[in-house]
Scaffold this active site. Structure first.
Site, PDB file in Angstrom:
ATOM      1  N   GLY A   1      13.446   0.162  17.006  1.00  7.98           N
ATOM      2  CA  GLY A   1      14.864  -0.130  16.744  1.00  7.98           C
ATOM      3  C   GLY A   1      15.314  -1.409  17.431  1.00  7.98           C
ATOM      4  N   ASP A   2      14.847  -1.597  18.674  1.00  2.13           N
ATOM      5  CA  ASP A   2      15.193  -2.820  19.421  1.00  2.13           C
ATOM      6  C   ASP A   2      14.641  -4.045  18.703  1.00  2.13           C
ATOM      7  OD1 ASP A   2      16.128  -1.029  21.324  1.00  2.13           O
ATOM      8  OD2 ASP A   2      14.346  -1.174  22.581  1.00  2.13           O
TER       9      ASP A   2
END
Length: 341
Positions: free
Chosen positions: A295-296
């Site tokens: 996600g990052d």
């Protein structure tokens, strides 16, 4: 266009202690898979246990720092990104500084004398991960550090800001300072929902920052928790994304865009009263190493194009590319050069 210092992140720098574990280990420390939580008393012995294993890996992490490093990697322009957070004066802190500088990020850490550098236990089972953060020094960040002329200069210089929701637990005051600056100067301010517990237990702080957010990132679990907390009575991610995008705004310069990832399912983008879906790059199961940082990395890839004024389509494509690279490696790491076209 000058890219130096164009993107600034602020958050909790954590050294990831990453280890492939088994179900027994999860049970022993009462850990749910695919979750992100703050460490409690019962979790503390786990860090020592993980550190004693021969196959343990240490990777400079923390959600915002991961995203900024990935954006920096995608941009390949030294010093295009900056990052602010708090570390301890110790071996892990030195490791963090070395790692970030090598990544080309202009880091300005507050160094705390009293607390050790924060760590995050990354427990990997079958490619899925669970994160247990022991914030330590990361929890000691003070807005006084941000207000120092040399650090505020980074804020003045940046045109884009990104802060993970996790920082709401540490310094909502620092977030507010940057958010208000962005609104006053017509800059782009973005945040992440980050974890279900942020939406649940830091609801007030999150709501205070929301009007300033031009971009809101998150995944489907966080979006559904946000909906539940606000009594929206819907589990439909597209509908939730749209509702978040229509939340009132502090500045009228930009319309809010909500970007929700759903693992292997399409990315949902809500803006201007409309919802679009973008397919992700599918990866055969055997190529998946671990989802830590996926996600990052998506956010980092997305921001790398956003700061160049590219279309939302290009931003999502870059986000999908970056997360696809990251999940084929251990932790939030990447090859020397991106192959994104």
């Amino acid at each position: 266009m000058a890219y130096e210092g164009i993107l600034l992140g602020m958050g909790n720098p954590l050294l990831d202690i990453s280890l492939v574990v088994d179900e027994e280990f999860l049970k022993k420390y009462d850990i749910k898979l695919n979750n992100a939580i703050l460490a409690e008393e019962k979790h503390l012995p786990m860090y020592q246990e993980m550190a004693s294993k021969p196959n343990v890996e240490y990777i400079a992490g923390g959600a915002t720092q991961n995203s900024i490093k990935v954006a920096q990697w995608m941009l390949q322009i030294p010093g295009a990104t900056g990052y602010i957070g708090c570390i301890g004066k110790d071996k892990f802190g030195e490791e963090m500084k070395k790692n970030s500088k090598a990544a080309g990020v202009n880091v300005q850490y507050l160094e705390d004398e009293t607390a050790p550098t924060g760590t995050c236990a990354v427990c990997v089972v079958g490619g899925e991960r669970s994160l247990i953060a022991n914030l330590s020094a990361a929890n000691c960040y003070k807005s006084e550090h941000l207000k120092k002329p040399e650090n505020w200069a980074l804020v003045e210089k940046a045109k884009y800001f990104y802060i993970a929701g996790f920082f709401l637990t540490v310094s909502p005051e620092s977030i507010q300072l940057v958010a208000e600056h962005a609104a006053a100067k017509n800059k782009v301010f973005s945040m992440n929902l980050s974890a279900p517990f942020i939406c649940e237990f830091f609801k007030d702080a999150q709501e205070k920052a929301l009007p300033y957010m031009d971009f809101v990132f998150g995944n489907e679990t966080e979006a559904r928790t946000f909906s539940k907390v606000h009594g929206w009575e819907t589990d439909d991610v597209a509908e939730i994304a749209l509702k978040i995008s229509q939340w009132p705004k502090a500045s009228g310069t930009y319309k809010r865009t909500t970007v929700i990832t759903q693992g292997a399912d399409p990315v949902i983008v809500a803006e201007d009263g409309k919802v679009k879906q973008f397919p992700v790059i599918l990866l055969p199961k055997e190529k998946l190493v671990d989802t830590n940082g996926a996600g990052d990395a998506f956010v980092g890839g997305f921001l790398s194009q956003l700061v160049q004024g590219k279309s939302i389509e290009d931003c999502v494509r870059a986000g999908c590319y970056a997360s696809n690279v990251i999940i084929q490696r251990s932790g939030c790491t990447y090859p020397e050069k991106p192959e994104f076209k």
